[in-house]
Design an enzyme around this catalytic site. Sequence first.
Site, PDB file in Angstrom:
ATOM      1  N   GLU A 210      36.115  41.850  48.411  1.00 51.27           N
ATOM      2  CA  GLU A 210      36.915  41.153  47.394  1.00 51.27           C
ATOM      3  C   GLU A 210      35.952  40.800  46.267  1.00 51.27           C
ATOM      4  O   GLU A 210      35.192  39.838  46.372  1.00 51.27           O
ATOM      5  CB  GLU A 210      37.546  39.888  47.994  1.00 51.27           C
ATOM      6  CG  GLU A 210      38.572  40.166  49.080  1.00 51.27           C
ATOM      7  CD  GLU A 210      39.881  40.724  48.535  1.00 51.27           C
ATOM      8  OE1 GLU A 210      40.138  40.598  47.328  1.00 51.27           O
ATOM      9  OE2 GLU A 210      40.649  41.300  49.333  1.00 51.27           O
ATOM     10  N   CYS A 244      38.202  34.316  39.976  1.00 49.06           N
ATOM     11  CA  CYS A 244      38.049  35.780  39.910  1.00 49.06           C
ATOM     12  C   CYS A 244      39.220  36.458  39.214  1.00 49.06           C
ATOM     13  O   CYS A 244      39.060  37.523  38.627  1.00 49.06           O
ATOM     14  CB  CYS A 244      37.880  36.348  41.301  1.00 49.06           C
ATOM     15  SG  CYS A 244      39.242  35.918  42.396  1.00 49.06           S
TER      16      CYS A 244
HETATM   17  P1  NAD Z   1      27.877  36.021  45.200  1.00 52.40           P
HETATM   18  O1  NAD Z   1      28.162  37.463  45.416  1.00 52.40           O
HETATM   19  O2  NAD Z   1      26.638  35.635  44.482  1.00 52.40           O
HETATM   20  O3  NAD Z   1      27.815  35.252  46.612  1.00 52.40           O
HETATM   21  C1  NAD Z   1      28.787  35.448  47.608  1.00 52.40           C
HETATM   22  C2  NAD Z   1      28.128  35.284  48.960  1.00 52.40           C
HETATM   23  O4  NAD Z   1      27.147  36.290  49.124  1.00 52.40           O
HETATM   24  C3  NAD Z   1      27.457  33.944  49.175  1.00 52.40           C
HETATM   25  O5  NAD Z   1      27.792  33.459  50.461  1.00 52.40           O
HETATM   26  C4  NAD Z   1      25.979  34.266  49.069  1.00 52.40           C
HETATM   27  O6  NAD Z   1      25.186  33.475  49.911  1.00 52.40           O
HETATM   28  C5  NAD Z   1      25.898  35.725  49.493  1.00 52.40           C
HETATM   29  N1  NAD Z   1      24.839  36.440  48.782  1.00 52.40           N
HETATM   30  C6  NAD Z   1      24.426  36.256  47.503  1.00 52.40           C
HETATM   31  N2  NAD Z   1      23.439  37.129  47.197  1.00 52.40           N
HETATM   32  C7  NAD Z   1      23.235  37.865  48.313  1.00 52.40           C
HETATM   33  C8  NAD Z   1      22.323  38.930  48.631  1.00 52.40           C
HETATM   34  N3  NAD Z   1      21.451  39.384  47.737  1.00 52.40           N
HETATM   35  N4  NAD Z   1      22.374  39.452  49.858  1.00 52.40           N
HETATM   36  C9  NAD Z   1      23.262  39.011  50.765  1.00 52.40           C
HETATM   37  N5  NAD Z   1      24.125  38.000  50.519  1.00 52.40           N
HETATM   38  C10 NAD Z   1      24.113  37.436  49.321  1.00 52.40           C
HETATM   39  O7  NAD Z   1      29.164  35.483  44.506  1.00 52.40           O
HETATM   40  P2  NAD Z   1      29.386  34.050  43.949  1.00 52.40           P
HETATM   41  O8  NAD Z   1      28.518  33.863  42.760  1.00 52.40           O
HETATM   42  O9  NAD Z   1      29.305  33.071  45.068  1.00 52.40           O
HETATM   43  O10 NAD Z   1      30.924  34.152  43.494  1.00 52.40           O
HETATM   44  C11 NAD Z   1      31.309  34.638  42.257  1.00 52.40           C
HETATM   45  C12 NAD Z   1      31.750  36.075  42.349  1.00 52.40           C
HETATM   46  O11 NAD Z   1      32.718  36.229  43.367  1.00 52.40           O
HETATM   47  C13 NAD Z   1      32.446  36.520  41.081  1.00 52.40           C
HETATM   48  O12 NAD Z   1      32.041  37.818  40.766  1.00 52.40           O
HETATM   49  C14 NAD Z   1      33.918  36.490  41.444  1.00 52.40           C
HETATM   50  O13 NAD Z   1      34.734  37.331  40.682  1.00 52.40           O
HETATM   51  C15 NAD Z   1      33.860  36.898  42.862  1.00 52.40           C
HETATM   52  N6  NAD Z   1      35.055  36.420  43.545  1.00 52.40           N
HETATM   53  C16 NAD Z   1      35.981  37.332  43.937  1.00 52.40           C
HETATM   54  C17 NAD Z   1      37.140  36.888  44.545  1.00 52.40           C
HETATM   55  C18 NAD Z   1      38.194  37.843  45.014  1.00 52.40           C
HETATM   56  O14 NAD Z   1      39.076  37.411  45.734  1.00 52.40           O
HETATM   57  N7  NAD Z   1      38.170  39.107  44.626  1.00 52.40           N
HETATM   58  C19 NAD Z   1      37.332  35.530  44.764  1.00 52.40           C
HETATM   59  C20 NAD Z   1      36.361  34.646  44.346  1.00 52.40           C
HETATM   60  C21 NAD Z   1      35.210  35.100  43.744  1.00 52.40           C
END
Ligand code: NAD
Length: 469
Positions: A210, A244
């Site tokens: 997602e 998002c």
């Molecule tokens: P993110 O991808 O930075 O983090 C998400 C998760 O991934 C966190 O739990 C984090 O600890 C982990 N993570 C971060 N970097 C990582 C790495 N290098 N290796 C492994 N795990 C890692 O996202 P965010 O900043 O927390 O959220 C914002 C993003 O999420 C935006 O792009 C938004 O559009 C997206 N989002 C999508 C939806 C959807 O339903 N499609 C919903 C909410 C947010």
Amino acid sequence: MNPFADTLQSLRDAFVSRKTRPVEFRIAQLEGLSRFLKENRDALLDALAQDLHKPPFESEISEISICQSEINLALNSLHSWMKDEPVPKNLATQLDTAFIRREPFGVVLIIAPWNYPLNLVLVPLVGAIAAGNCVVIKPSEMSRSMEKVMREVLPRYLDKNCFAVVLGGPQETSTLLENRFDYIFFTGNTTVGRIVMTAASKHLTPITLELGGKNPCYVDDDCDPQNVANRVAWFRFFNAGQTCVAPDFILCSRETQERLLPALQRAVTQFYGKDPQHSPDLGRIISEKHFHRLRGLLGSGRVALGGQSDEQERYMAPTVLVDVKETDPVMQEEIFGPILPILNVQSLDEAVAFINKREKPLALYAFSNNSEVVRQMLERTSSGGFCGNDGFMHMTLTTLPFGGVGNSGMGMYHGKFTFDAFSHHRSCLLRSSGLEKVNSLRYPPYAQRSLGLLLSLVEINRKSQCTLL
Ligand code: NAD
């Protein structure tokens, strides 16, 4: 050394023991989740306020109530969801039993982001539990207060042998991902989505991604500007723009822009008062890093509304940018903050061409009094979801699947779709041991006569050509 080995082994042992299979167990866990929400409502609202300055109104409708509805739906529907699904049969299997059985995958991993830190853990978790899986939950390290509630409070409401909350940022999550899971459900940005997919490929683990992206919002000349401004402003500035599915940018003619600007100004003043910084109804940016990133984007085009910010509070005013070019920084990344650029297009055709040359978005919006314009936008583009004449209302329906396409993700969930996402659809055919005479048609030595007969039993004919039925 693998810090997660013991946790994962004990979850796997629990899964193999078949503890999560009975419907009574699944119901007890879902009822536990429901109690978690009810008994900790204040703590959850506090955590959301501390992490994101989320107004209680927004927390209630976008976090607590959505989770409760998903739990209630699963509890109401679990018996029917778990039933084997009979399927139509061919002539060769008329006397047999054919059905789809939804089986739990096993030990699954849910990785969540910070912007809806309760919703984006619990909604997938409801489906994972309903489907009979053991679950590792990895909340975001950025929403610290909610992470604490997840670590200290949530486990009290779930069976500890089957559900575990693990903590950590990118480094710990990378180590976690080295382990074998039977399914991974990831919500986050596209870059991290690629990392998750790469890790999953090592074990051929199926995944849901997602992800995010830039959601276009087309506004036709034939519209009521105040109506559009109210709707777009609410969905753009909800949760301080950190959603998002928020409309990321407006596409409209210059004439419509001139009608929209005063209407957007009125909407913002009506929603948040003359000085939005003092409004209790506007959230804050999650971190300093994101605050600075967003401030950098204010240099694109010209600020027509808002633009003020306060680093101390991580406050950014609801902001509208005009004279924005496609090549400006604000158009190169998902904004994920209270900034709304307007780009000018001369026609629906130009808007469609603009949208179609970019990555497929998670959501697409079109506003027009003319339903044909909305229908044309739907017909000629692709996106994860679509809503005509409003913001992300489409995702309030659990009867609609929620998910991206292309760069905005893969897989879908919400309501029964979540149960299906966390279930392996096993194809089952139970045959009788009799009727060997009919079966012998398929055995060697092969005969041309048997082939024709056999094909008539299994082949699907076009309706108009069908002679047997
Ligand atoms: P993110 O991808 O930075 O983090 C998400 C998760 O991934 C966190 O739990 C984090 O600890 C982990 N993570 C971060 N970097 C990582 C790495 N290098 N290796 C492994 N795990 C890692 O996202 P965010 O900043 O927390 O959220 C914002 C993003 O999420 C935006 O792009 C938004 O559009 C997206 N989002 C999508 C939806 C959807 O339903 N499609 C919903 C909410 C947010």
